[in-house]
Design a protein around this motif. Structure first.
Motif, PDB file in Angstrom:
ATOM      1  N   ASN A  10       0.821  -1.209   0.000  1.00 30.73           N
ATOM      2  CA  ASN A  10       0.000   0.000   0.000  1.00 30.73           C
ATOM      3  C   ASN A  10       0.852   1.255   0.000  1.00 30.73           C
ATOM      4  O   ASN A  10       1.974   1.251   0.518  1.00 30.73           O
ATOM      5  N   ASP A  12       0.823   4.411   2.091  1.00 28.35           N
ATOM      6  CA  ASP A  12       0.222   4.841   3.358  1.00 28.35           C
ATOM      7  C   ASP A  12       0.170   6.367   3.402  1.00 28.35           C
ATOM      8  O   ASP A  12       1.214   7.035   3.355  1.00 28.35           O
ATOM      9  N   GLY A  37       3.667   1.063   2.835  1.00 25.52           N
ATOM     10  CA  GLY A  37       2.995   0.294   3.885  1.00 25.52           C
ATOM     11  C   GLY A  37       2.229  -0.885   3.325  1.00 25.52           C
ATOM     12  O   GLY A  37       2.497  -1.376   2.221  1.00 25.52           O
ATOM     13  N   GLY A  38       1.243  -1.300   4.088  1.00 24.44           N
ATOM     14  CA  GLY A  38       0.525  -2.548   3.805  1.00 24.44           C
ATOM     15  C   GLY A  38       1.029  -3.560   4.821  1.00 24.44           C
ATOM     16  O   GLY A  38       2.239  -3.630   5.085  1.00 24.44           O
ATOM     17  N   LYS A  39       0.111  -4.327   5.395  1.00 17.53           N
ATOM     18  CA  LYS A  39       0.551  -5.275   6.434  1.00 17.53           C
ATOM     19  C   LYS A  39       1.595  -6.235   5.874  1.00 17.53           C
ATOM     20  O   LYS A  39       2.588  -6.565   6.537  1.00 17.53           O
ATOM     21  N   ASN A  42       4.952  -4.396   5.337  1.00 11.95           N
ATOM     22  CA  ASN A  42       5.616  -4.130   6.627  1.00 11.95           C
ATOM     23  C   ASN A  42       6.290  -5.403   7.148  1.00 11.95           C
ATOM     24  O   ASN A  42       7.406  -5.354   7.677  1.00 11.95           O
ATOM     25  N   ALA A  91      -3.774   3.194   1.886  1.00  8.37           N
ATOM     26  CA  ALA A  91      -4.384   3.258   3.218  1.00  8.37           C
ATOM     27  C   ALA A  91      -4.405   4.704   3.674  1.00  8.37           C
ATOM     28  O   ALA A  91      -3.423   5.437   3.482  1.00  8.37           O
ATOM     29  N   GLU A 136      -5.149  -9.187   3.572  1.00  7.86           N
ATOM     30  CA  GLU A 136      -5.276  -7.974   2.753  1.00  7.86           C
ATOM     31  C   GLU A 136      -5.081  -8.266   1.265  1.00  7.86           C
ATOM     32  O   GLU A 136      -4.980  -7.341   0.465  1.00  7.86           O
ATOM     33  N   ASP A 239       2.767  -5.647  12.754  1.00  7.45           N
ATOM     34  CA  ASP A 239       3.421  -6.225  11.563  1.00  7.45           C
ATOM     35  C   ASP A 239       4.919  -6.402  11.830  1.00  7.45           C
ATOM     36  O   ASP A 239       5.527  -7.400  11.417  1.00  7.45           O
TER      37      ASP A 239
HETATM   38  O1  RIB Z   1      -0.818  -2.556   9.970  1.00  9.12           O
HETATM   39  C1  RIB Z   1      -0.562  -1.308   9.398  1.00  9.12           C
HETATM   40  C2  RIB Z   1      -0.875  -1.337   7.940  1.00  9.12           C
HETATM   41  O2  RIB Z   1      -2.259  -1.554   7.761  1.00  9.12           O
HETATM   42  C3  RIB Z   1      -0.580  -0.056   7.201  1.00  9.12           C
HETATM   43  O3  RIB Z   1       0.719  -0.024   6.674  1.00  9.12           O
HETATM   44  C4  RIB Z   1      -1.678   0.016   6.171  1.00  9.12           C
HETATM   45  O4  RIB Z   1      -1.239   0.029   4.858  1.00  9.12           O
HETATM   46  C5  RIB Z   1      -2.624  -1.143   6.465  1.00  9.12           C
HETATM   47  O5  RIB Z   1      -2.434  -2.204   5.623  1.00  9.12           O
END
Ligand code: RIB
Length: 290
Positions: A10, A12, A37-39, A42, A91, A136, A239
């Motif tokens: 993602n 962020d 980002g993005g879980k 990360n 996000a 996700e 994460d």
């Molecule tokens: O856990 C945090 C993440 O959740 C963020 O980086 C966001 O992109 C969402 O996926």
């Protein structure tokens, strides 16, 4: 050995706000920044920063080239990241003065994966490798099934939590990571306490109270305390915890030692504003004296 991560990518968009917006409220942010980002991302960055080999399986749109390049700079293997016709996921993250957040995600390309691409990526994996996924992306079930059939250790970080999805994943899992509220919801849905789940290792994160590891092989329960810090931003701390935990296991640490290192990494992460870009490396984690 490597950690194959079927995970989200993602952009962020992070806004610092005096409090999290209430329904119907318009709020002016004190600061804005855009980061990676993005879980899934990360976790890949955390495993790479912790010294393990991270192979990311995911997708971005044509607007996501920067994200793939940044992942590469952070030492993640990006060969199995597709570019699809969808926009890159993003996000919108509000962070309040206490470091709490609220997150709205748009999945975009994260939901545009195909199982044959995952199969191609996993053809490089062996039984010494770890597979991890979160909720996700699409194709989590297919990915976990393929990884399990190859004898890989299959880990699932059950976030964002959807009880039906976790129930579907359970038969393939060797390691399940979830928080206290999610564990209670899973117990309500399945009638099973964490120690009775059909998963060898269950880790329940307890926020400021640390984490609890249930080893269902020998019914042992181990508590690992959290490292106390003053929070700036809790986003991505879970994460970071998972990424460091998996790296520890990949490096053949005993579970408790890997959990303690993961606890320290996530505590340090909570003192920083942002997500993948600010995940600490192993030297920082080792030197960290709260
Ligand atoms: O856990 C945090 C993440 O959740 C963020 O980086 C966001 O992109 C969402 O996926």
């Amino acid at each position: 050995m490597a950690i194959f991560n079927l995970g989200s990518i993602n952009a962020d968009l992070v806004y610092q706000v005096p409090h999290l917006p209430a329904p119907g409220e318009t709020l002016s942010a004190k600061s804005y920044s855009k980061g990676l980002g993005g879980k899934g991302t990360n976790m890949s960055v955390a495993t790479a920063r912790a010294g393990s080999r991270a192979v990311h399986i995911g997708a971005v749109g044509a607007d996501g080239r920067w994200a793939v390049e940044r992942l590469m700079e952070y030492g993640v293997d990006t060969r199995h990241i597709l570019t699809t016709a969808e926009a890159t996921g993003h996000a919108i993250i509000a962070v309040d003065d206490a470091g709490e957040n609220s997150i709205l995600i748009y999945p975009g390309a994260n939901h545009d994966l195909a199982s044959h691409e995952i199969e191609k990526a996993l053809s490089e994996a062996g039984s010494d490798d770890i597979f991890v996924t979160q909720n996700e992306t699409n194709c989590q079930y297919e990915g976990a099934k393929m990884a399990s059939a190859k004898g890989m250790r299959v880990a699932y970080a059950a976030a964002p939590f959807v009880v039906e999805v976790v129930e579907e994943m359970l038969p393939m899992l060797d390691l399940l990571i979830l928080n206290e509220v999610e564990a209670a919801q899973l117990t309500e849905a399945t009638g099973l306490l964490p120690q009775n789940l059909p998963v060898r290792d269950v880790v329940v994160t307890l926020g400021a109270k640390g984490s609890r590891w249930y080893n269902t092989d020998d019914a042992a329960v181990t508590d690992v305390p959290a490292v106390p810090v003053t929070p700036i931003d809790t986003t991505g701390a879970g994460d970071t915890f998972t990424g460091y935990l998996l790296a520890g296991l990949d490096q053949k640490m005993p579970m408790e030692q890997a959990l303690r290192q993961a606890s320290k990494a996530s505590a340090l992460m909570v003192t920083r504003l942002g997500t993948a870009d600010v995940i600490p490396d192993l030297a920082e984690v080792r030197a960290f004296q709260p």
